[in-house]
Design a protein around this motif. Structure first.
Motif, PDB file in Angstrom:
ATOM      1  N   PHE A 657       0.835  -1.209   0.000  1.00 49.46           N
ATOM      2  CA  PHE A 657       0.000   0.000   0.000  1.00 49.46           C
ATOM      3  C   PHE A 657       0.861   1.247   0.000  1.00 49.46           C
ATOM      4  O   PHE A 657       0.634   2.183  -0.761  1.00 49.46           O
ATOM      5  CB  PHE A 657      -0.919   0.008   1.231  1.00 49.46           C
ATOM      6  CG  PHE A 657      -2.270  -0.600   0.975  1.00 49.46           C
ATOM      7  CD1 PHE A 657      -3.206   0.063   0.193  1.00 49.46           C
ATOM      8  CD2 PHE A 657      -2.621  -1.826   1.514  1.00 49.46           C
ATOM      9  CE1 PHE A 657      -4.455  -0.494  -0.050  1.00 49.46           C
ATOM     10  CE2 PHE A 657      -3.865  -2.395   1.275  1.00 49.46           C
ATOM     11  CZ  PHE A 657      -4.783  -1.716   0.493  1.00 49.46           C
ATOM     12  N   ARG A 658       1.861   1.223   0.872  1.00 52.82           N
ATOM     13  CA  ARG A 658       2.717   2.391   1.040  1.00 52.82           C
ATOM     14  C   ARG A 658       3.530   2.654  -0.229  1.00 52.82           C
ATOM     15  O   ARG A 658       3.644   3.772  -0.700  1.00 52.82           O
ATOM     16  CB  ARG A 658       3.623   2.152   2.250  1.00 52.82           C
ATOM     17  CG  ARG A 658       4.877   2.947   2.315  1.00 52.82           C
ATOM     18  CD  ARG A 658       4.678   4.226   3.074  1.00 52.82           C
ATOM     19  NE  ARG A 658       5.809   5.126   2.864  1.00 52.82           N
ATOM     20  CZ  ARG A 658       5.750   6.422   3.043  1.00 52.82           C
ATOM     21  NH1 ARG A 658       4.639   6.977   3.427  1.00 52.82           N
ATOM     22  NH2 ARG A 658       6.794   7.176   2.849  1.00 52.82           N
ATOM     23  N   GLU A 659       4.111   1.592  -0.785  1.00 49.48           N
ATOM     24  CA  GLU A 659       5.075   1.788  -1.861  1.00 49.48           C
ATOM     25  C   GLU A 659       4.435   1.821  -3.252  1.00 49.48           C
ATOM     26  O   GLU A 659       4.988   2.415  -4.163  1.00 49.48           O
ATOM     27  CB  GLU A 659       6.154   0.696  -1.805  1.00 49.48           C
ATOM     28  CG  GLU A 659       7.172   1.002  -0.725  1.00 49.48           C
ATOM     29  CD  GLU A 659       7.863  -0.242  -0.196  1.00 49.48           C
ATOM     30  OE1 GLU A 659       7.886  -1.258  -0.906  1.00 49.48           O
ATOM     31  OE2 GLU A 659       8.361  -0.191   0.944  1.00 49.48           O
ATOM     32  N   ASN A 660       3.282   1.190  -3.398  1.00 50.45           N
ATOM     33  CA  ASN A 660       2.689   1.138  -4.733  1.00 50.45           C
ATOM     34  C   ASN A 660       1.351   1.862  -4.839  1.00 50.45           C
ATOM     35  O   ASN A 660       1.189   2.750  -5.662  1.00 50.45           O
ATOM     36  CB  ASN A 660       2.526  -0.325  -5.170  1.00 50.45           C
ATOM     37  CG  ASN A 660       3.871  -1.011  -5.281  1.00 50.45           C
ATOM     38  OD1 ASN A 660       4.631  -0.740  -6.190  1.00 50.45           O
ATOM     39  ND2 ASN A 660       4.183  -1.853  -4.328  1.00 50.45           N
ATOM     40  N   VAL A 661       0.418   1.491  -3.978  1.00 50.11           N
ATOM     41  CA  VAL A 661      -0.915   2.095  -4.089  1.00 50.11           C
ATOM     42  C   VAL A 661      -0.831   3.616  -3.923  1.00 50.11           C
ATOM     43  O   VAL A 661      -1.369   4.384  -4.733  1.00 50.11           O
ATOM     44  CB  VAL A 661      -1.889   1.486  -3.052  1.00 50.11           C
ATOM     45  CG1 VAL A 661      -3.255   2.153  -3.157  1.00 50.11           C
ATOM     46  CG2 VAL A 661      -2.007  -0.019  -3.255  1.00 50.11           C
ATOM     47  N   LEU A 662      -0.114   4.037  -2.890  1.00 50.15           N
ATOM     48  CA  LEU A 662      -0.016   5.470  -2.617  1.00 50.15           C
ATOM     49  C   LEU A 662       0.619   6.218  -3.796  1.00 50.15           C
ATOM     50  O   LEU A 662       0.177   7.307  -4.172  1.00 50.15           O
ATOM     51  CB  LEU A 662       0.809   5.672  -1.343  1.00 50.15           C
ATOM     52  CG  LEU A 662       0.550   6.921  -0.525  1.00 50.15           C
ATOM     53  CD1 LEU A 662      -0.920   7.075  -0.192  1.00 50.15           C
ATOM     54  CD2 LEU A 662       1.371   6.878   0.773  1.00 50.15           C
ATOM     55  N   LEU A 663       1.632   5.599  -4.378  1.00 48.13           N
ATOM     56  CA  LEU A 663       2.326   6.204  -5.506  1.00 48.13           C
ATOM     57  C   LEU A 663       1.375   6.382  -6.694  1.00 48.13           C
ATOM     58  O   LEU A 663       1.304   7.449  -7.310  1.00 48.13           O
ATOM     59  CB  LEU A 663       3.501   5.307  -5.904  1.00 48.13           C
ATOM     60  CG  LEU A 663       4.578   5.986  -6.710  1.00 48.13           C
ATOM     61  CD1 LEU A 663       5.473   6.790  -5.787  1.00 48.13           C
ATOM     62  CD2 LEU A 663       5.393   4.946  -7.489  1.00 48.13           C
ATOM     63  N   CYS A 664       0.633   5.318  -6.993  1.00 43.25           N
ATOM     64  CA  CYS A 664      -0.336   5.390  -8.098  1.00 43.25           C
ATOM     65  C   CYS A 664      -1.377   6.467  -7.817  1.00 43.25           C
ATOM     66  O   CYS A 664      -1.798   7.200  -8.718  1.00 43.25           O
ATOM     67  CB  CYS A 664      -1.046   4.049  -8.278  1.00 43.25           C
ATOM     68  SG  CYS A 664       0.038   2.737  -8.837  1.00 43.25           S
ATOM     69  N   MET A 665      -1.791   6.547  -6.573  1.00 46.52           N
ATOM     70  CA  MET A 665      -2.789   7.560  -6.210  1.00 46.52           C
ATOM     71  C   MET A 665      -2.235   8.966  -6.444  1.00 46.52           C
ATOM     72  O   MET A 665      -2.932   9.849  -6.942  1.00 46.52           O
ATOM     73  CB  MET A 665      -3.209   7.401  -4.746  1.00 46.52           C
ATOM     74  CG  MET A 665      -4.114   6.199  -4.484  1.00 46.52           C
ATOM     75  SD  MET A 665      -4.351   5.898  -2.714  1.00 46.52           S
ATOM     76  CE  MET A 665      -5.260   7.374  -2.246  1.00 46.52           C
ATOM     77  N   ASN A 666      -0.979   9.179  -6.049  1.00 48.62           N
ATOM     78  CA  ASN A 666      -0.379  10.506  -6.236  1.00 48.62           C
ATOM     79  C   ASN A 666      -0.312  10.869  -7.712  1.00 48.62           C
ATOM     80  O   ASN A 666      -0.540  12.022  -8.093  1.00 48.62           O
ATOM     81  CB  ASN A 666       1.024  10.548  -5.625  1.00 48.62           C
ATOM     82  CG  ASN A 666       0.970  10.529  -4.109  1.00 48.62           C
ATOM     83  OD1 ASN A 666      -0.072  10.822  -3.509  1.00 48.62           O
ATOM     84  ND2 ASN A 666       2.074  10.166  -3.487  1.00 48.62           N
ATOM     85  N   GLU A 667      -0.012   9.886  -8.545  1.00 46.84           N
ATOM     86  CA  GLU A 667       0.078  10.161  -9.985  1.00 46.84           C
ATOM     87  C   GLU A 667      -1.299  10.476 -10.571  1.00 46.84           C
ATOM     88  O   GLU A 667      -1.444  11.403 -11.370  1.00 46.84           O
ATOM     89  CB  GLU A 667       0.723   8.975 -10.700  1.00 46.84           C
ATOM     90  CG  GLU A 667       2.220   8.995 -10.488  1.00 46.84           C
ATOM     91  CD  GLU A 667       2.924   7.771 -11.042  1.00 46.84           C
ATOM     92  OE1 GLU A 667       2.239   6.831 -11.493  1.00 46.84           O
ATOM     93  OE2 GLU A 667       4.174   7.778 -11.006  1.00 46.84           O
ATOM     94  N   ALA A 668      -2.295   9.724 -10.142  1.00 47.74           N
ATOM     95  CA  ALA A 668      -3.651   9.989 -10.625  1.00 47.74           C
ATOM     96  C   ALA A 668      -4.094  11.384 -10.195  1.00 47.74           C
ATOM     97  O   ALA A 668      -4.680  12.147 -10.964  1.00 47.74           O
ATOM     98  CB  ALA A 668      -4.609   8.933 -10.089  1.00 47.74           C
ATOM     99  N   ARG A 669      -3.763  11.718  -8.970  1.00 41.19           N
ATOM    100  CA  ARG A 669      -4.152  13.033  -8.475  1.00 41.19           C
ATOM    101  C   ARG A 669      -3.517  14.147  -9.309  1.00 41.19           C
ATOM    102  O   ARG A 669      -4.181  15.140  -9.648  1.00 41.19           O
ATOM    103  CB  ARG A 669      -3.754  13.205  -7.008  1.00 41.19           C
ATOM    104  CG  ARG A 669      -4.091  14.606  -6.521  1.00 41.19           C
ATOM    105  CD  ARG A 669      -3.670  14.908  -5.105  1.00 41.19           C
ATOM    106  NE  ARG A 669      -4.112  16.277  -4.799  1.00 41.19           N
ATOM    107  CZ  ARG A 669      -4.505  16.685  -3.632  1.00 41.19           C
ATOM    108  NH1 ARG A 669      -4.529  15.866  -2.618  1.00 41.19           N
ATOM    109  NH2 ARG A 669      -4.893  17.932  -3.461  1.00 41.19           N
TER     110      ARG A 669
END
Ligand code: ADP
Ligand code: MG
Length: 696
Positions: A657-669
């Motif tokens: 979650f920390r290393e992948n999901v959050l990163l993808c979320m930041n990019e989408a944002r």
């Protein structure tokens, strides 16, 4: 209209009410329980219950509830009425000592971290007489502790009460060694400063991210942020002032010492600070304060945001935990004072804090770890994730001389001497300059600034009490064996300063050089919740908590699981909300706007307007590109989420979650926020940062 002194505590079954309503013997017995921690006589409970009910009914109560603090971080309650059936279809109001002392809520749906199998759903609540009962919403609230059928702790209050016992025991033991024959009890005191945001309720309701996650998952920077620093301590707007007045009144009725209120740094951000009280009561009061903030805001057409980072680009909200130790003879142990005898005490307790914070940096960091607070710690606005102590030049000078075994020479007119000698008062201001430190000495108390705004203060104070008690206990072990007490005391302090001075840092904690310096010093830098939480279960910490009977190893493991699970769940909800908003709101609005633009272009074309370099046409192209990009990035979030939830191992899942999901979320944002700057306000589906932060 009633004055504040009449309103204050009017809904609380406090000492004055008890004295008035209880028979003398009962009062005395209860008072001894409250003040000395002696066990409560069951006979007394019946009398107290009766008096409590009569008083509560006078205040409009029809129900009572055992109010407790499960691991959800908020409080829980189940209401029972006082009615008891009589012959002839009548009822009378009844409340027994047994009902006061013990409750049995169905506990199966509270987080227990594997402690309680679902077939063993029973949980018990036990009255905590050290925190006053009160009436709210026509209900008598009885503060209680919460544990499982087999006695494992399921709440935050029980370990807090245990830690208060331990710090009292170890502090009194040390005071005896230092010649204090009077003190029989030491309490840890806390004043929590609470930060929060207020926004318009109607706008809040139009944002799923705020409603489901407490923070904005999208939002382009408004033209104006906090750069003018015109909000901090600024004049309070009338609507906010009305909210604050209403809140103060309700808090005062419940005996909560609401004292200071002001605007904070970020737009729409405010702070409320109470006068300090004992840790246990301060914890209950802070929970009530947060609950009432939300409720009073709602009544005023506002929404109160307690999330640590509701908005990107402006300050987040924290909670400053001002902590000290007070004797039952009325002395603050961290008051440097004028009396040499007191100063010796001050220095020993100061050394204990230094040792405790250095040896247990990990636990302090664990105590403030959460998905929400990860956005704050480490950003250039809150203390960094590295734990250090700010003491100021004066105290550091004293510690230097202790370490060197030399008298301390003050630069100004008056001379301070160390150890057993005279120390004049410190000028408070000289110790209260550093606002960047996570753990600062502020004149007569320590201010632990790493807490997130939505936290229960129970966790951090359990840690503070326990680690300082442990340091004191080690000191006492050594001093009790000494043949020459005074020289052993000097040696102990010298050793302590030499061993632990790396934890002291008076400089700018936000500076990048500090991160390097801290690494050289060997200090921990646990950047995220996922990095921090595993330390909770280390051998050192299991030993510490077992020694002082705060948590068993099983309880530690269960708490670790609850916290880590919570981290994953929060990120899961955020990701799902983001996907939902992007697909159902943002992308459709971009399409709608693009269509309007395309129609404009087509219309122009049809009447022969030259559309080379046409702004509308260009915009459609760019919007299409970005919408495709957002769409792809949202798919990545979806994929990452599926992958994360497929990982069985808890730590592995949290890491993902920390290393992948959050990163993808930041990019989408990032893609969505850029779209926001291009789409007409008429089409953008939810209120923007400008509206949210500047429209009260
Ligand atoms: P600042 O904003 O400068 O940090 P505030 O006045 O807003 O200061 O908050 C200071 C907090 O510290 C208050 O809640 C106050 O009651 C609390 N405090 C003062 N003395 C003690 C003490 N001995 N123990 C615990 N808290 C204390
Ligand atoms: Mg403060």
């Amino acid at each position: 209209m009633k004055g504040v002194p009449e309103i204050f505590g009017s809904m609380v079954f406090n000492d004055a009410v008890m004295r008035e309503k209880l028979p003398k013997d009962t009062y005395k017995s209860l008072k001894s329980t409250i003040e000395n921690g002696t066990e409560l006589d069951p006979g007394v409970a019946n009398v107290v219950a009766n008096a409590m009910m009569d008083w509560a009914i006078e205040k409009g109560a029809t129900h009572y509830t055992h109010w407790f603090q499960p691991m959800t971080g908020i409080t829980a309650e189940k209401h029972d009425s006082f009615i008891s059936p009589q012959s002839g279809g009548r009822v009378i109001m009844e409340f027994s000592g047994k009902e006061l002392i013990k409750g049995e809520p169905d506990a199966s749906s509270f987080p227990s971290g594997g402690l309680r199998a679902t077939f063993e759903a029973r949980g018990y609540t036990a009255w905590d007489p050290t925190s006053y009962a009160f009436v709210k919403d026509n209900t008598l609230y009885i503060p209680t502790a919460f544990c499982s059928y087999s006695g494992e702790v399921l709440d935050k209050k029980t370990p807090l009460l245990r830690s208060m016992e331990v710090i009292s025991k170890e502090a009194v033991r040390m005071l005896r060694l230092l010649g204090d024959t009077q003190t029989t009890r030491v309490t840890s005191t806390v004043g929590p400063e609470q930060e929060y945001f207020l926004i318009d309720k109607a706008l809040f309701r139009r944002r799923k991210d705020l409603m489901f996650t407490g923070r904005t998952l999208f939002g382009a920077r408004p033209p104006k942020g906090q750069e003018l620093e015109d909000h901090y301590f600024g004049a309070i707007k009338p609507r906010v002032m009305e909210f604050m007045q209403d809140l103060d009144n309700q808090l005062w009725e419940l005996g909560i010492l609401a004292k200071t209120k002001h605007n904070e740094v970020a737009p729409a951000q405010h702070e409320l600070a109470p006068i300090f009280s004992t840790t246990n009561v301060a914890t209950d009061h802070n929970q009530l304060t947060m609950e009432l903030m939300r409720r009073v805001a709602d009544k005023h057409g506002l929404a109160c945001l307690l999330h640590e980072k509701p908005f990107a680009g402006v300050n987040g909200s924290g909670k400053h935990n001002n902590w000290s130790l007070a004797t039952n003879t009325g002395r603050n142990l961290f008051e440097p004072g004028k009396n040499p005898h007191e100063n010796k005490i001050f220095l020993v307790f100061l050394c204990a804090v230094i040792k405790a914070v250095d040896e247990h940096q990990d636990l302090l960091r664990v105590s403030v770890a959460s998905a929400g607070n990860d956005h704050r710690l480490g950003a250039n606005e809150a203390p960094p994730a590295i734990v250090s102590i700010f003491l100021g030049d004066e105290l550091c000078g004293i510690l230097d001389s202790i370490e060197a075994g030399q008298p301390y020479e003050k630069r100004s007119a008056c001379t301070m001497r160390t150890g057993v000698q005279v120390l004049p008062d410190f000028i408070k201001d000289t110790t209260d300059r550093n606002r960047t430190s996570p753990f600062a000495f502020t004149g007569n108390k320590f201010e632990f600034r790493m807490l997130g705004s939505s936290f229960s203060i129970a966790g951090p104070n359990i840690i503070l009490n326990t680690i300082v008690a442990d340091a004191l206990s080690q000191f006492s072990d050594r001093l009790e064996k000494a043949s020459d007490f005074d020289s052993e005391l000097c040696a102990l302090m010298r050793d302590c300063v030499a061993q632990h001075r790396r934890i002291i840092f008076n400089g700018n904690n936000y500076a990048p050089e500090w991160v390097e310096e801290a690494e050289r010093r060997g200090l921990l830098n646990l950047k995220s919740t996922v990095d921090a939480l595993p330390h909770f279960k280390s051998e050192k910490n299991i030993k510490l908590f077992s020694k002082h009977r705060i948590f068993t190893e099983t309880e530690i493991n269960s708490r670790y699981e609850i916290l880590m699970e919570n981290y994953c769940k929060v990120l899961n909800i955020e990701a799902l909300t983001m996907i939902d908003m992007a697909k159902k709101e943002i992308i459709p609005s971009v399409f709608a706007y693009s269509r309007e633009l395309s129609e404009t272009v087509a219309a122009k074309k049809s009447i022969g307007v030259d559309i080379t370099d046409d702004a509308a046409a260009e915009l459609v192209t760019n919007l299409t590109k970005l919408a495709n990009c957002l769409s792809k990035r949202i798919s990545s979030v979806e994929d990452a989420l599926v992958a994360a939830n497929g990982i069985d191992d808890l730590l592995g899942r949290a890491r993902y979650f920390r290393e992948n999901v959050l990163l993808c979320m930041n990019e989408a944002r990032a893609a969505a926020d850029e779209l926001e700057t291009m789409v007409s306000g008429k089409y953008w589906p939810f209120p923007t940062y400008s509206e949210l932060m500047f429209c009260i």
